[in-house]
Design an enzyme around this catalytic site. Structure first.
Site, PDB file in Angstrom:
ATOM      1  N   HIS A  72       0.843  -1.195   0.000  1.00 32.24           N
ATOM      2  CA  HIS A  72       0.000   0.000   0.000  1.00 32.24           C
ATOM      3  C   HIS A  72       0.879   1.247   0.000  1.00 32.24           C
ATOM      4  O   HIS A  72       1.776   1.377   0.822  1.00 32.24           O
ATOM      5  CB  HIS A  72      -0.927   0.011   1.217  1.00 32.24           C
ATOM      6  N   TYR A 201      -9.594   5.522   7.296  1.00 33.48           N
ATOM      7  CA  TYR A 201      -9.790   5.878   8.702  1.00 33.48           C
ATOM      8  C   TYR A 201     -10.816   6.998   8.755  1.00 33.48           C
ATOM      9  O   TYR A 201     -10.592   8.068   8.167  1.00 33.48           O
ATOM     10  CB  TYR A 201      -8.486   6.367   9.333  1.00 33.48           C
ATOM     11  N   PRO A 293      -4.652   0.414  18.618  1.00 36.32           N
ATOM     12  CA  PRO A 293      -4.365  -0.048  17.250  1.00 36.32           C
ATOM     13  C   PRO A 293      -4.535   1.019  16.175  1.00 36.32           C
ATOM     14  O   PRO A 293      -4.259   0.742  14.999  1.00 36.32           O
ATOM     15  CB  PRO A 293      -5.366  -1.188  17.052  1.00 36.32           C
ATOM     16  N   LYS A 297       0.653   0.170  15.084  1.00 29.24           N
ATOM     17  CA  LYS A 297       2.027   0.135  15.588  1.00 29.24           C
ATOM     18  C   LYS A 297       2.369  -1.054  16.484  1.00 29.24           C
ATOM     19  O   LYS A 297       3.541  -1.299  16.754  1.00 29.24           O
ATOM     20  CB  LYS A 297       2.312   1.432  16.373  1.00 29.24           C
ATOM     21  N   TYR A 385       3.477   6.813   9.923  1.00 31.57           N
ATOM     22  CA  TYR A 385       2.676   5.648   9.538  1.00 31.57           C
ATOM     23  C   TYR A 385       3.541   4.541   8.932  1.00 31.57           C
ATOM     24  O   TYR A 385       3.361   3.363   9.252  1.00 31.57           O
ATOM     25  CB  TYR A 385       1.579   6.061   8.565  1.00 31.57           C
TER      26      TYR A 385
END
Length: 394
Positions: A72, A201, A293, A297, A385
């Site tokens: 991704h 998200y 979550p 991480k 990220y």
């Protein structure tokens, strides 16, 4: 029985450490209180940072991941009826993340362990750590009712938040930092095609939602629920309706629903203990720290602990650099607290808290707007990220 490194816990962090040490010629034994099937049954993380992907390749267990994993290059933030794309690859100089389930990582590591002939002892009962603060630590355990002793040079505690490793350190030696969040994630695993090619998200007045996946045909979706919610109160129909309500209309209309094959509620917690070592005992992963979550991480932070301990032990056994052992906790905690911050930030700006009023809601929107409105802000999100660099062991 004797080995150089006794590893407590056969989850992905223990298996990865064992694989790296074995490849380097450093003998190790892994003790696990559960069965292999139980370990594989844990449905958890699925987003691997660039650093963990590279570490799995270094360990020689990446063949299936590289073949079946989904690379991704970005993800979407949804808030205030808008969709904002975070270009991970473009903002970080080419770094990406890999979608590959923790179960599959564990399966690959188990296969490599079996092929290597290195010793795993599953269903080891009553595991106890002894004399960790001496130069002769050892572990006792029971197998099929028979007591056994494992002498070692070092102990790696990879047995999670509820494991025996952290509990073996005198409480007065540890400083605990913790925040328990007043909500959890209701997660559903389904054999349906993902609603999007990338993760989504969503910050919504009804609560947080996440659209994730495990493969092109298996999805993992989450919605925020109160901490005391019961999974039995959420039949599939209710879950899908709630998820659609929290997504933009153009996404919700494309959502393919189906029967859940797994459904559970995970509590959210931030947790760190300092130091992450006691004598010759080194805490790894969830034994030392937990992250909510939201920032993906948890497993990745465990992998960076593994990398640090592995590189220290490599220098100890090959170069006699025993002074590096005392640096383990310091090196790990530098990265741990940065990951804790990012996970806390993502959780804070994307969820509805019980005291979220209209002012707080506007502050969340303003915070997200501030970060996505400039390349510097987007870069900050992206570099966290994909994963910050591992601390060098020198």
């Amino acid at each position: 029985m004797r080995t150089r490194v006794a590893i407590i816990g056969a989850g992905p962090s223990g298996l990865l450490l064992g694989q790296l040490l074995h490849k380097a010629g450093i003998d190790n034994v892994i003790l696990e209180r559960q069965s292999p099937d139980y370990v594989l049954g844990r449905i958890r993380a699925g987003v691997l940072e660039q650093g963990m992907v590279d570490l799995l390749r270094e360990a020689g267990v990446s063949e299936r991941m590289d073949r079946e994993g989904l690379v991704h290059t970005g993800f979407e933030l949804v808030f205030d009826d808008r969709r904002e794309h975070i270009d991970l690859q473009g903002l970080t100089g080419g770094k990406t993340v890999m979608i590959y389930g923790q179960t599959e990582v564990t399966r690959d590591l188990m296969a490599a362990r079996a092929a290597s002939g290195a010793l795993n002892i599953y269903e080891a009962a009553n595991v106890r750590l002894h004399d960790a603060d001496s130069d002769r630590p050892y572990v006792t355990f029971e197998k099929q009712g028979e007591s056994q002793r494992l002498d070692c040079d070092y102990i790696a505690g990879c047995d999670g938040f509820h494991g025996v490793s952290r509990q073996s350190i005198p409480a007065e030696r540890l400083k605990v930092f913790e925040r328990v969040y007043p909500f959890g994630w209701l997660g559903v695993l389904a054999d349906t095609p993902p609603v999007s090619d990338e993760l989504i998200y969503a910050n919504h007045p009804r609560g947080f939602a996440l659209c994730s996946m495990r493969s092109p045909t298996r999805t993992r979706y989450y919605v925020q629920v109160p901490a005391d919610e019961k999974v039995e109160e959420w039949p599939d129909e209710r879950f899908w309706a709630e998820l659609k309500a929290r997504l933009p209309a153009d996404i919700a209309v494309k959502l393919v629903t189906g029967p859940s094959i797994e459904k559970s509620i995970a509590p959210l917690r931030s947790f760190v203990v300092e130091p992450m070592q006691h004598g010759r005992l080194f805490l790894v992963g969830d034994a030392a720290h937990i992250v909510p979550p939201t920032g993906a991480k948890g497993l990745n932070l465990a992998a960076s602990d593994v990398a640090t301990l592995y590189r220290i032990l490599l220098k100890v056994y090959r170069e006699g650099r025993t002074e590096l052992l005392a640096k383990y906790s310091e090196l790990c905690l530098k990265r741990v607290w940065k990951a804790e911050r990012f996970s806390w930030w993502m959780t804070s700006v994307l969820h509805r808290f019980p005291d979220t009023d209209t002012f707080t809601q506007r502050m969340q929107q303003a915070e997200l707007e501030y970060y996505v409105s400039t390349e510097a802000g987007r870069t900050t999100i992206a570099e966290n990220y994909v994963g910050l660099p591992y601390e060098p062991v020198e």
